[in-house]
Design a protein around this motif. Sequence first.
Motif: not given
Length: 91
Positions: A38-42, A47-48, A53-54
């Motif tokens: 879960l932490d890795e996916q968050q 990042t995505a 946003e950019r």
Amino acid sequence: MGARLVSATLLLLLVIVHGQLWFGRGSVPNVARLTRQLDEQQQRNATAARANERLAAEIADLREGLEMVEEKARSELGMVKANEIFVQIAR
């Protein structure tokens, strides 16, 4: 004999519950593994989201004016306006 049967039954139930705690579907190692996933996916989602946003900001700039288009043309395509001198420094 009855007390031994009750004790044996309670001990068996304790072993079953303890086994579920360490080896079952909701076991401690399984929950720890799922928490790490879960932490890795968050982190990947964050990042995505920053990349999105950019891109959204770049799209808004492209829709609003030609400054961004000109900047992209200059940096990526080497565009030069009339009466400008292009100087390239090789490193």
